[in-house]
Enzyme design. Structure first.
Site, mmCIF file in Angstrom:
data_model
loop_
_atom_site.group_PDB
_atom_site.id
_atom_site.type_symbol
_atom_site.label_atom_id
_atom_site.label_comp_id
_atom_site.label_asym_id
_atom_site.label_seq_id
_atom_site.Cartn_x
_atom_site.Cartn_y
_atom_site.Cartn_z
ATOM 1 C CE LYS A 70 -0.213 6.139 7.891
ATOM 2 N NZ LYS A 70 -0.183 5.311 6.777
ATOM 3 C CG ASP A 79 5.739 3.359 1.813
ATOM 4 O OD1 ASP A 79 5.689 3.886 2.842
ATOM 5 O OD2 ASP A 79 4.730 3.259 1.195
ATOM 6 C CG PHE A 104 -1.970 1.311 1.201
ATOM 7 C CD1 PHE A 104 -2.959 1.279 0.644
ATOM 8 C CD2 PHE A 104 -1.478 2.218 1.976
ATOM 9 C CE1 PHE A 104 -3.831 2.321 0.517
ATOM 10 C CE2 PHE A 104 -2.131 3.594 1.901
ATOM 11 C CZ PHE A 104 -3.356 3.494 1.233
HETATM 12 C C1 LIG Z 1 -0.500 5.482 5.166
HETATM 13 C C2 LIG Z 1 0.423 5.174 4.089
HETATM 14 C C3 LIG Z 1 0.425 5.817 2.884
HETATM 15 C C4 LIG Z 1 -0.107 6.981 2.516
HETATM 16 O O1 LIG Z 1 -0.022 8.089 3.422
HETATM 17 P P1 LIG Z 1 -0.910 9.348 3.476
HETATM 18 O O2 LIG Z 1 -0.144 10.195 4.230
HETATM 19 O O3 LIG Z 1 -2.188 8.845 4.076
HETATM 20 O O4 LIG Z 1 -1.134 9.829 2.201
HETATM 21 C C5 LIG Z 1 1.740 5.021 2.182
HETATM 22 N N1 LIG Z 1 2.052 4.146 2.548
HETATM 23 C C6 LIG Z 1 1.996 3.614 3.529
HETATM 24 C C7 LIG Z 1 2.849 2.192 4.030
HETATM 25 C C8 LIG Z 1 1.253 4.014 4.614
HETATM 26 O O5 LIG Z 1 1.035 3.305 5.717
#
Ligand SMILES: *Cc1c(COP(=O)(O)O)cnc(C)c1O
Length: 381
Positions: free
Chosen positions: A240, A211, A126
């Site tokens: 985050k 990520d 994701f």
């Molecule tokens: C939450 C998340 C995103 C997206 O971040 P946003 O600040 O909601 O745009 C992307 N990658 C990972 C692994 C996430 O947990």
């Protein structure tokens, strides 16, 4: 009132949260909840962390906004802090406002640096919901209504090196993956997997993008999850928990992978002094209070307690640090709702997995309370 005003996109919980402190949240009726993920992993230093609050107050009297076309002391301090904790070779910083924006930027940097088009991501990964990040996100649930997406993206199974080896080529600009799948079900990689990805990327001159948006800032028991696996990526995406709960995203990159022409990318609010001050205070707090190590210790305790749950409903408990998943043999939604009614907020990850991402300042007593309630609710039909 919010329910009639906001575009209906979220699975709303039937409560109004008005206050938070440490690992606790309070609703408008005065009920208290232990937050094991209402924040999606965004409050590693706890809700309304006093040192973050103090930094915010002080910075907003100094300067709230100045764009990145000017230098700024608060931003400089934050960038310095960030590269100190990411270490070599991650030395260059781009600041934006969210995780998905960090992913967008990283993908552009990688295409720009390599002159190549192809990107490989993971089937259960994701990375966000804007069109570029969404092209890296595999789940049809997010993609279906928006195709065609950006061309050049392919997906392989997380943890399967042969699949990656078969797909990667000298036209692969980047491989992007989470070191531990969050949304995909709290799935840890096989121990040597990231090393294998690193080697394949090196062999093909491909940018390895991690990520760490959910896994970063102490969540897994190290400052960044890649530290568990003996590698360094070429680029990491952060967001985050980066700024104590304020919106911020960042790419930290090795120097030779992020040289785009001037104005080829940018962000109006990215790197504003206000959020940077919160970010510096938050990182300082994590370091000063050893929150990464704390997350490792408490995470082991939490995981052991999950494994000791005596229920035929449980398929598996797994996790790294305070990023934990409890996979059930049945759907998790009803149990999550019941947990909420018993004062514990947790998250789903797919249909069967309950995900726990508490602030890293959670106490052992609070974990015991969570386990006690969990034991009760998974016993019920
Ligand atoms: C939450 C998340 C995103 C997206 O971040 P946003 O600040 O909601 O745009 C992307 N990658 C990972 C692994 C996430 O947990």
């Amino acid at each position: 009132m919010e329910s009639t005003l906001s575009i209906d996109l979220y699975n709303k919980r039937p409560m109004t949260i008005v206050r938070g402190s440490g690992a606790l949240l309070y609703d408008s009726n005065g009920n208290e909840y232990i937050d094991c993920g209402a924040n999606y992993g965004t409050s590693n230093v706890g809700h309304c962390n006093p040192e973050v609050v103090a930094a915010i107050k002080s910075q907003c009297e100094q300067l709230i906004y100045i764009p990145s076309t000017y230098y700024n002391d608060s931003r400089a301090k934050f960038m310095q802090k960030l590269v100190e904790i990411t270490g070599e070779p991650l030395k260059k910083v781009f600041l934006c406002n969210s995780g998905t924006e960090a992913v967008e930027a990283a993908l552009k940097f990688a295409r720009g640096a390599t002159g190549r088009t192809d990107i490989i991501a993971m089937t259960r990964g994701f990375h966000g919901r804007t069109l570029g990040a969404l092209s890296a996100t595999h789940n049809p649930k997010y993609r279906q209504s928006f195709e065609p997406l950006v061309p050049g993206f392919a997906h392989v199974s997380f943890g399967n090196l042969e699949a990656l080896e078969a797909k990667i080529s000298d036209n692969t600009a980047a491989v992007i993956l989470e070191p531990v799948l969050g949304e995909g079900g709290v799935i840890l990689p096989p121990q040597d997997y990231l090393k294998g990805v690193r080697e394949l990327c090196d062999k093909h001159g491909t940018v390895m993008i991690l990520d760490e948006i959910q896994t970063g800032f102490g969540r897994t028991g190290k400052m960044f999850a890649y530290e568990h696996y003996g590698i360094t990526p070429d680029m990491i995406c952060l967001a985050k928990s980066i700024a104590g709960g304020l919106p911020m995203g960042a790419v930290v990159s090795a120097e030779h992978f992020c040289n785009l022409p001037k104005n080829a990318h940018g962000s109006t609010f990215g790197g504003n002094p206000f959020v940077c001050a919160a970010g510096t205070a938050s990182i300082d707090y994590i370091i000063k209070h050893n929150l990464a190590a704390n997350s490792g210790d408490l995470g082991l305790y939490f995981l052991e307690s999950l494994r000791n749950l005596d229920s035929p409903r449980v398929r598996e408990a797994r996790g790294l640090g305070l990023m934990l998943g409890l996979e059930l043999k049945t759907k998790s939604a009803g149990h999550l709702k019941e947990l909420m009614q018993n004062g514990v907020l947790a998250l789903p990850a797919g249909k069967n997995v309950m995900r726990f991402l508490p602030p890293l300042v959670i106490t052992k007593d609070q974990i015991n309370f969570v386990i006690e309630k969990l034991e009760q609710v998974i016993k019920n039909d």
